[in-house]
Design an enzyme around this catalytic site. Structure first.
Site, short mmCIF file in Angstrom:
data_model
loop_
_atom_site.label_atom_id
_atom_site.label_comp_id
_atom_site.label_asym_id
_atom_site.label_seq_id
_atom_site.Cartn_x
_atom_site.Cartn_y
_atom_site.Cartn_z
CB CYS A 232 97.81 24.18 42.64
SG CYS A 232 99.11 24.73 43.75
CB CYS B 71 102.37 18.84 42.41
SG CYS B 71 103.10 20.03 43.55
CD GLU C 59 94.12 19.04 66.17
OE1 GLU C 59 94.76 20.02 65.77
OE2 GLU C 59 93.94 18.03 65.47
FE1 SF4 Z 1 101.31 20.77 44.77
FE2 SF4 Z 1 99.61 22.80 44.93
FE3 SF4 Z 1 98.80 20.37 45.58
FE4 SF4 Z 1 100.49 21.61 47.17
S1 SF4 Z 1 98.41 22.24 46.72
S2 SF4 Z 1 100.68 19.49 46.46
S3 SF4 Z 1 101.71 22.76 45.69
S4 SF4 Z 1 99.46 21.03 43.58
#
Ligand code: SF4
Length: 351
Positions: A205, A196, A34
């Site tokens: 998201c 994404c 870590e």
């Molecule tokens: Fe894309 Fe949102 Fe997933 Fe990140 S959290 S990969 S921005 S969909």
């Protein structure tokens, strides 16, 4: 829609990393990994981690080792305060906790170099305790998923992200969840070009819905980095070059480096500190090294001492380093580069 953690865990079962060398039920190894991972990517860390663990397999060995050996095994990873803190913390654990890594957050956080996220990761990954983490990867995922604007270094942004981290951390399979959020940030929700379409939390998201993923997490207001300058003296005598140990704090604290000299580059140093009767002086092109908060321009001045430079005595803080020998301790990357150049150009051999 399933909970955030459940979706992440299903994704982890299929795509998560399960063969990293520190994925063992040993808090010491998790702690070392870590700390190495705090500013460095997995790919870079693995060989350093393996070499480090071979040399320092447990807290007692690390605590009993000289700091030079620890810094030498950290050479090239940068952010050397991490290594010094790791070593100092190992000594405390050895002395005050019988060599066993503490299993509670408060004690862990009292140790040098262990903040809330590192303590949370150690407790979650090696003891299965429910604690949130907020490393760089988790910050990015959470900031995007909830569209939390602002730079995560700001107190109110950090507070909001910690709330989200805590909210999403499940009470079951906490070790897998912790690894999963780090993996998602490292492999899917990456700093640039996040994938994404492969993300298990894409459906809710907020950054994706806004069509503005790159805006998160917010960046620190950009100031131009200041530029500092230094002149380093590469004093060469025969097949050796003079190295000095840097003071314990400050940049490259405790590492071995060339003496820094007066910015004019006048090698008054060579006249004052050695009994050299004559020398040849050469200037090499300036080398720029970037730190997080400033850039450093290093002007290397090479002085070939015509006579064995016995005027400078070796000691704890000074060594005539023969280029083919193992290093005396930790050496920062630009100093290593200059040593390699000295070696390649055989200046030493001609000195
Ligand atoms: Fe894309 Fe949102 Fe997933 Fe990140 S959290 S990969 S921005 S969909």
């Amino acid at each position: 829609m399933a909970e955030f953690a459940d979706r992440l865990l299903s994704w982890f079962d299929r795509h998560g990393r399960k063969d990293l060398p520190w994925q063992v039920a040993d808090p010491y190894r998790v702690w070392v990994s870590e700390v190495m991972l705090q500013q460095t990517q997995v790919r870079t860390v693995i060989p350093y981690y393996e070499r480090f663990i071979r040399r320092f397999p447990d807290v007692a060995t690390l605590a009993g080792a000289p700091v030079d050996a620890v810094l030498e095994h950290w050479s090239g990873l940068g952010y050397y305060a991490r290594a010094r803190n790791l070593h100092a913390a190992a000594r405390i654990i050895n002395k005050d906790h019988g060599g066993r890594c503490p299993a509670d957050r408060e004690t862990l956080e009292s140790l040098p170099g262990i903040g809330r996220s590192t303590a949370g990761a150690i407790l979650a990954l090696s003891f299965g305790q429910r604690h949130p983490i907020l490393d760089g990867n988790a910050k990015r995922v959470l900031a995007r998923h909830a569209a939390v604007g602002g730079w995560p270094g700001k107190a109110d942004t950090a507070r909001r992200l910690w709330e989200l981290a805590d909210h999403h951390t499940p009470s079951e399979r906490v070790a897998d969840y912790t690894q999963a959020i780090m993996d998602l940030g490292a492999t899917v929700c990456t700093r640039s070009n996040p994938d994404c379409t492969a993300c298990p939390v894409q459906d809710d998201c907020a950054a994706l819905a806004e069509g503005n993923v790159p805006a998160y997490p917010g960046r620190k207001a950009r100031k131009d980095k200041p530029l500092r300058k230094t002149t380093m003296l590469l004093a060469v005598a025969g097949d050796a070059v003079l190295l000095e140990r840097r003071p314990p704090s400050g940049i490259w604290g405790g590492l071995w480096s060339f003496p820094e000299i007066d910015g004019t580059g006048t090698p008054a140093w060579a006249e004052d500190r050695t009994r050299a009767v004559s020398y040849q002086r050469q200037e090499w092109p300036t080398l720029r090294h970037s730190f997080t908060h400033f850039d450093l321009d290093i002007r290397p001045v090479v002085v070939h001492l015509a006579e064995a430079a016995s005027g400078v005595e070796e000691g704890n803080e000074t060594v005539w380093y023969r280029l083919d020998d193992p290093p005396p301790g930790g050496i920062a990357a630009p100093v290593r580069k200059l040593l390699d150049t000295l070696k390649e150009t055989r200046h030493v051999a001609n000195g």
